[in-house]
Write a protein that holds these residues in place. Structure first.
Motif, PDB file in Angstrom:
ATOM      1  N   ALA A 250       0.857  -1.187   0.000  1.00 31.23           N
ATOM      2  CA  ALA A 250       0.000   0.000   0.000  1.00 31.23           C
ATOM      3  C   ALA A 250       0.886   1.226   0.000  1.00 31.23           C
ATOM      4  CB  ALA A 250      -0.899   0.009   1.223  1.00 31.23           C
ATOM      5  N   CYS A 251       0.443   2.284  -0.671  1.00 32.60           N
ATOM      6  CA  CYS A 251       1.176   3.549  -0.585  1.00 32.60           C
ATOM      7  C   CYS A 251       0.209   4.705  -0.754  1.00 32.60           C
ATOM      8  CB  CYS A 251       2.304   3.620  -1.617  1.00 32.60           C
ATOM      9  SG  CYS A 251       1.772   3.646  -3.315  1.00 32.60           S
ATOM     10  N   VAL A 252       0.571   5.820  -0.146  1.00 31.45           N
ATOM     11  CA  VAL A 252      -0.209   7.047  -0.293  1.00 31.45           C
ATOM     12  C   VAL A 252       0.570   7.983  -1.198  1.00 31.45           C
ATOM     13  CG1 VAL A 252      -1.119   9.081   0.883  1.00 31.45           C
ATOM     14  CG2 VAL A 252      -1.335   6.823   1.943  1.00 31.45           C
TER      15      VAL A 252
ATOM     16  N   VAL B   1      -3.514  -2.619  -8.195  1.00 29.12           N
ATOM     17  CA  VAL B   1      -4.528  -3.677  -8.237  1.00 29.12           C
ATOM     18  C   VAL B   1      -5.809  -3.304  -7.486  1.00 29.12           C
ATOM     19  CG1 VAL B   1      -2.942  -5.594  -8.601  1.00 29.12           C
ATOM     20  CG2 VAL B   1      -3.462  -4.880  -6.263  1.00 29.12           C
ATOM     21  N   ASP B   2      -5.808  -2.206  -6.757  1.00 25.34           N
ATOM     22  CA  ASP B   2      -7.027  -1.798  -6.048  1.00 25.34           C
ATOM     23  C   ASP B   2      -7.005  -0.281  -5.888  1.00 25.34           C
ATOM     24  OD1 ASP B   2      -9.159  -1.392  -4.158  1.00 25.34           O
ATOM     25  OD2 ASP B   2      -8.907  -3.480  -3.492  1.00 25.34           O
TER      26      ASP B   2
ATOM     27  N   ARG C 126      -9.889   1.378  -4.607  1.00 26.89           N
ATOM     28  CA  ARG C 126     -11.104   1.742  -3.867  1.00 26.89           C
ATOM     29  C   ARG C 126     -10.893   2.890  -2.892  1.00 26.89           C
ATOM     30  NH1 ARG C 126     -13.280  -3.753  -1.454  1.00 26.89           N
ATOM     31  NH2 ARG C 126     -11.234  -4.541  -2.096  1.00 26.89           N
ATOM     32  N   LEU C 127      -9.666   3.005  -2.378  1.00 26.55           N
ATOM     33  CA  LEU C 127      -9.423   4.064  -1.383  1.00 26.55           C
ATOM     34  C   LEU C 127      -8.632   5.242  -1.961  1.00 26.55           C
ATOM     35  CD1 LEU C 127      -8.829   2.073   1.926  1.00 26.55           C
ATOM     36  CD2 LEU C 127     -10.964   2.830   0.867  1.00 26.55           C
TER      37      LEU C 127
ATOM     38  N   ARG D 229     -10.746   8.735  -1.518  1.00 31.07           N
ATOM     39  CA  ARG D 229     -10.888   9.199  -0.135  1.00 31.07           C
ATOM     40  C   ARG D 229      -9.543   9.494   0.515  1.00 31.07           C
ATOM     41  NH1 ARG D 229     -11.073  11.137   3.856  1.00 31.07           N
ATOM     42  NH2 ARG D 229     -12.170  10.718   5.813  1.00 31.07           N
ATOM     43  N   TYR D 230      -8.536   8.658   0.241  1.00 29.05           N
ATOM     44  CA  TYR D 230      -7.264   8.774   0.984  1.00 29.05           C
ATOM     45  C   TYR D 230      -6.033   8.852   0.086  1.00 29.05           C
ATOM     46  CZ  TYR D 230     -10.190   6.757   4.764  1.00 29.05           C
ATOM     47  OH  TYR D 230     -11.180   6.488   5.681  1.00 29.05           O
TER      48      TYR D 230
ATOM     49  N   LEU E  65      -4.868   6.433  -1.435  1.00 28.07           N
ATOM     50  CA  LEU E  65      -4.191   5.176  -1.099  1.00 28.07           C
ATOM     51  C   LEU E  65      -4.306   4.195  -2.274  1.00 28.07           C
ATOM     52  CD1 LEU E  65      -4.356   3.233   2.245  1.00 28.07           C
ATOM     53  CD2 LEU E  65      -4.639   2.049   0.091  1.00 28.07           C
TER      54      LEU E  65
ATOM     55  N   ILE F 253      -3.171   0.420  -3.875  1.00 32.72           N
ATOM     56  CA  ILE F 253      -2.672  -0.913  -3.533  1.00 32.72           C
ATOM     57  C   ILE F 253      -1.982  -1.492  -4.762  1.00 32.72           C
ATOM     58  CG2 ILE F 253      -3.311  -3.239  -2.793  1.00 32.72           C
ATOM     59  CD1 ILE F 253      -5.479  -1.960  -1.083  1.00 32.72           C
TER      60      ILE F 253
END
Lengths: 176, 176
Positions: B48-50, B124-125, B127-128, B131-132, B134, B136
């Motif tokens: 994960a990374c922001v 690969v994701d 979804r966040l 909002r953030y 973020l 994946i």
């Protein structure tokens, strides 16, 4: 322990130390080791962490939505590893390993008295829990030990190998 | 550079080093600094990374869904900070700062030749992301420099202060 401004919390977690995570569920406190965490926002501080559903703490964290992240320094390394080598399913870890649970201010899980920083957290987003065991936490209150200026933390490289913080360097960065 | 088994990727990122993240978009490669990352799964390795939407790299990462995470050692610290002090909006960072982009195997963004490890990743994701910020990532391929056994990495404490890896300690852990 002294209040740490929430705006400074990222300076504790961003460098990637091994931390302890405490929970309290059905009248029992428990503690686990955690290296899979990251900062997500400066203030209010948001922290992501992966707590596998193989961990006994998973059910407590999901049910109570509260935890404390405690940051241990080098001298606690043997106890940190001991925490990771057993499960709260089988033992009362605080007592067995010799860590001191101390009441928190905003959440039920305890602070760890021996750690130089403690972050009281609530779970604010569970959308990725089922898929990845990823919890998003907001830090509600932060404590640091004012007598310890630059404690050396430990960084896990796998199978009990840890890099200890060495020298500090300072470069002219425009980044917070 | 030599193949690193994907099962060992977590040993690079779990300790929390500052890393570089490269993207390629509309014919231009870019590179940014990143400390807000964490491991999420061992194998296939998920990370994960922001990447803030204030970063020029955000749009490239969201649009192309590809990046490379490159791990710099201590001697690159001045260049790492230079990467963080300017934006790909304004400059060609690789050329300006003196980093060498090298073709990757599975993704369009380049490896960074000066880094001792490079991880080719796809998103690969998402979804966040809204909002953030973020993302994946899944690591598709990993490279390390076999001539460098224990490079010292740097860990950001804020405003250009970095802890450099010091001694390594070994304890009897049952954890991977």
């Amino acid at each position: 322990m002294k209040d740490l401004p929430l705006s400074k919390v990222y300076q504790l977690l961003e460098p990637g130390p091994v931390v302890l995570l405490t929970t309290a569920h059905k009248g029992r406190a428990n503690v686990m080791t955690l290296s899979w965490h990251m900062m997500m926002e400066f203030e209010p501080p948001l922290v992501a962490c992966v707590v596998s559903n193989a961990n006994y703490s998973f059910a407590a964290l999901r049910a109570t939505k509260e935890c404390v992240i405690a940051v241990p320094a080098l001298e606690l390394a043997p106890k940190v590893v001991a925490v990771g080598n057993c499960s709260g399913r089988d033992v009362e870890k605080f007592q067995r390993i010799g860590l001191t649970p101390t009441p928190a201010d905003r959440v039920a899980p305890p602070l760890v008295a021996e750690c130089f920083a403690n972050l009281e957290c609530k779970v604010v987003d569970t959308r990725l829990v089922n898929r990845y065991s990823l919890f998003i936490l907001e830090v509600l209150k932060a404590w640091t030990d004012p007598t310890r200026k630059f404690p050396k933390t430990i960084h896990h490289h796998g199978y009990g190998s840890f890099a200890v913080d060495g020298e500090m360097i300072k470069l002219k960065s425009r980044m917070p």
